[in-house]
Design a protein around this motif. Structure first.
Motif, short mmCIF file in Angstrom:
data_model
loop_
_atom_site.label_atom_id
_atom_site.label_comp_id
_atom_site.label_asym_id
_atom_site.label_seq_id
_atom_site.Cartn_x
_atom_site.Cartn_y
_atom_site.Cartn_z
N TYR A 44 1.03 -43.44 2.16
CA TYR A 44 1.81 -42.31 1.66
C TYR A 44 1.41 -41.98 0.23
O TYR A 44 1.25 -42.88 -0.61
CB TYR A 44 3.31 -42.61 1.71
N ALA A 45 1.26 -40.71 -0.04
CA ALA A 45 1.13 -40.23 -1.42
C ALA A 45 2.54 -39.96 -1.92
O ALA A 45 3.37 -39.40 -1.21
CB ALA A 45 0.29 -38.95 -1.46
N PRO A 49 4.22 -42.89 -9.86
CA PRO A 49 3.48 -44.15 -9.69
C PRO A 49 4.38 -45.37 -9.40
O PRO A 49 4.36 -46.36 -10.13
CB PRO A 49 2.76 -44.29 -11.03
N ASP A 50 5.17 -45.28 -8.35
CA ASP A 50 6.02 -46.40 -7.96
C ASP A 50 6.59 -46.09 -6.57
O ASP A 50 6.77 -44.92 -6.21
CB ASP A 50 7.17 -46.58 -8.97
N VAL A 51 6.91 -47.16 -5.82
CA VAL A 51 7.45 -46.96 -4.46
C VAL A 51 8.84 -46.34 -4.48
O VAL A 51 9.35 -45.90 -3.45
CB VAL A 51 7.48 -48.29 -3.69
N SER A 52 9.49 -46.32 -5.65
CA SER A 52 10.82 -45.71 -5.74
C SER A 52 10.75 -44.18 -5.70
O SER A 52 11.77 -43.53 -5.46
CB SER A 52 11.51 -46.17 -7.03
N TYR A 53 9.58 -43.62 -5.94
CA TYR A 53 9.43 -42.16 -5.90
C TYR A 53 9.35 -41.68 -4.46
O TYR A 53 8.87 -42.40 -3.57
CB TYR A 53 8.18 -41.72 -6.66
N SER A 54 9.77 -40.46 -4.23
CA SER A 54 9.80 -39.91 -2.88
C SER A 54 8.38 -39.69 -2.35
O SER A 54 7.42 -39.49 -3.12
CB SER A 54 10.57 -38.59 -2.85
N LYS A 55 8.27 -39.71 -1.03
CA LYS A 55 6.99 -39.52 -0.36
C LYS A 55 6.60 -38.05 -0.37
O LYS A 55 7.43 -37.18 -0.13
CB LYS A 55 7.05 -40.03 1.08
N LEU A 56 5.34 -37.80 -0.66
CA LEU A 56 4.84 -36.43 -0.72
C LEU A 56 4.11 -36.05 0.57
O LEU A 56 4.27 -34.96 1.11
CB LEU A 56 3.90 -36.26 -1.92
N ASN A 82 -1.80 -30.24 -6.74
CA ASN A 82 -0.71 -30.86 -7.49
C ASN A 82 -0.96 -32.36 -7.65
O ASN A 82 -1.68 -32.96 -6.85
CB ASN A 82 0.63 -30.65 -6.76
N PRO A 83 -0.36 -32.98 -8.69
CA PRO A 83 -0.55 -34.42 -8.85
C PRO A 83 0.19 -35.22 -7.78
O PRO A 83 1.29 -34.85 -7.37
CB PRO A 83 0.02 -34.69 -10.25
N ALA A 84 -0.43 -36.29 -7.33
CA ALA A 84 0.19 -37.21 -6.38
C ALA A 84 -0.29 -38.61 -6.74
O ALA A 84 -1.32 -38.78 -7.41
CB ALA A 84 -0.20 -36.85 -4.95
N TYR A 85 0.46 -39.62 -6.28
CA TYR A 85 0.17 -40.99 -6.68
C TYR A 85 0.04 -41.87 -5.44
O TYR A 85 0.86 -41.81 -4.53
CB TYR A 85 1.26 -41.51 -7.62
N ILE A 86 -1.02 -42.69 -5.46
CA ILE A 86 -1.31 -43.56 -4.32
C ILE A 86 -1.59 -44.96 -4.84
O ILE A 86 -2.25 -45.13 -5.88
CB ILE A 86 -2.53 -43.06 -3.53
N SER A 87 -1.11 -45.96 -4.13
CA SER A 87 -1.39 -47.34 -4.50
C SER A 87 -2.90 -47.58 -4.51
O SER A 87 -3.60 -47.22 -3.56
CB SER A 87 -0.71 -48.30 -3.52
N SER A 88 -3.39 -48.20 -5.56
CA SER A 88 -4.84 -48.42 -5.68
C SER A 88 -5.35 -49.37 -4.59
O SER A 88 -6.54 -49.35 -4.25
CB SER A 88 -5.18 -49.00 -7.06
#
Length: 295
Positions: A44-45, A49-56, A82-88
């Motif tokens: 999930y994106a 930068p944390d699992v507490s943020y909602s899924k995009l 748009n910016p999105a965050y993924i676990s490295s």
């Protein structure tokens, strides 16, 4: 005594706040330009930068996204502009190869062209079996193609690279951007004298001109090697001048004078119907190839 207790409690709270603030601090490293990451497994994106943020969005294995920044264990990528965050842990740096304008690819079967190198990206068009498009680069399992003057992406497994006919040009040929730019500058000087107006340089037409320069080394014609017209590279191509010479036309000045000696070619160059341009100068040994495109 109460005052001392209050001070102790206040100091404790301040210390806790300092520890929390320190724990929340993230080290951020900016990605170099043209850095791409490939998804190793479904992930999930998120909006932060944390699992507490909602899924995009849910990304599939093999999707490739442009990287912006690397946080502690997270990568900021571009998703739908748009910016999105993924676990490295779910990513690996995609192997990229950019701007190989001397190569083309042929569709082995009907395949989708997408707006970015991932399976969920917007579908731009369907590439028919046998269709040939210029290659701009590779991004993981995806190939970037020039389609209607813009990058479009197809899965590499559905394409066949057509490099053999261009091998000599690739290994021995040298594109001269400075000569191409000088050529356009000289043409614009003559257009100014003729009252035709200045041609603006189009990056898409410059890229297309470079592709055409490689193509005319083996197929000197106003049709492409696959039989299509030059505007199959970019629908905004409305005219084309081509030339080559061995021991001749080695400079922009010589090329301009050469086209001036040909009334049909010079009429193209001076036409008020055109407002944009792109040019390429390719040298292979003592032979120089010139392409001038109009839009």
């Amino acid at each position: 005594m109460k005052r001392i207790n209050r001070l102790a409690i206040l100091l404790c709270l301040l210390l806790c706040l300092a520890i929390t603030t320190s724990a929340l601090a993230l080290s951020i490293v900016q990605c170099a330009p043209n850095t791409y990451f490939e998804v190793k497994s479904s992930v999930y994106a998120r909006r932060g930068p944390d699992v507490s943020y909602s899924k995009l969005a849910k990304l599939k294995k093999g999707d490739v996204l442009e990287g912006r920044s690397i946080y502690d264990g997270w990568v900021e990528v571009v998703y739908n502009d748009n910016p999105a965050y993924i676990s490295s842990k779910a990513l690996k740096e995609a192997r990229t190869e950019l701007f190989i304008t001397s190569q083309s690819a042929k569709a082995k079967q009907k395949t989708a062209l997408r707006s970015s190198p991932r399976s969920s990206a917007k579908r731009l068009a369907s590439l028919k079996k046998g269709a040939i498009l210029p290659v701009l680069g590779t991004y993981g399992k995806w190939t970037a193609l020039l389609y209607n003057g813009q990058p479009a992406y197809a899965e590499s497994k559905y394409l066949k690279r057509l490099d053999a006919s261009l091998s000599q040009a690739q290994t021995e040929g040298s594109l001269s951007d400075s000569q191409a730019e000088k050529f356009i500058s000289l043409v614009n000087e003559y257009r100014k004298q003729a009252g035709s107006g200045k041609l603006s340089v189009s990056s898409a037409l410059m890229a297309a001109a470079q592709i055409r320069a490689f193509e005319i080394t083996t197929h000197f014609s106003h049709t492409r090697p696959d039989g299509s017209a030059p505007n199959s590279l970019d629908p905004n191509i409305y005219g084309e001048n081509i030339a080559y010479g061995t021991g001749l036309l080695s400079t922009a000045q010589e090329a301009v004078l050469g086209f001036m000696d040909s009334p049909a070619h010079w009429q193209n160059a001076m036409s008020t119907n055109y407002t944009k341009t792109g040019a390429a100068c390719l040298k292979i040994g003592d032979t120089t190839y010139w392409v001038h495109l109009f839009g």
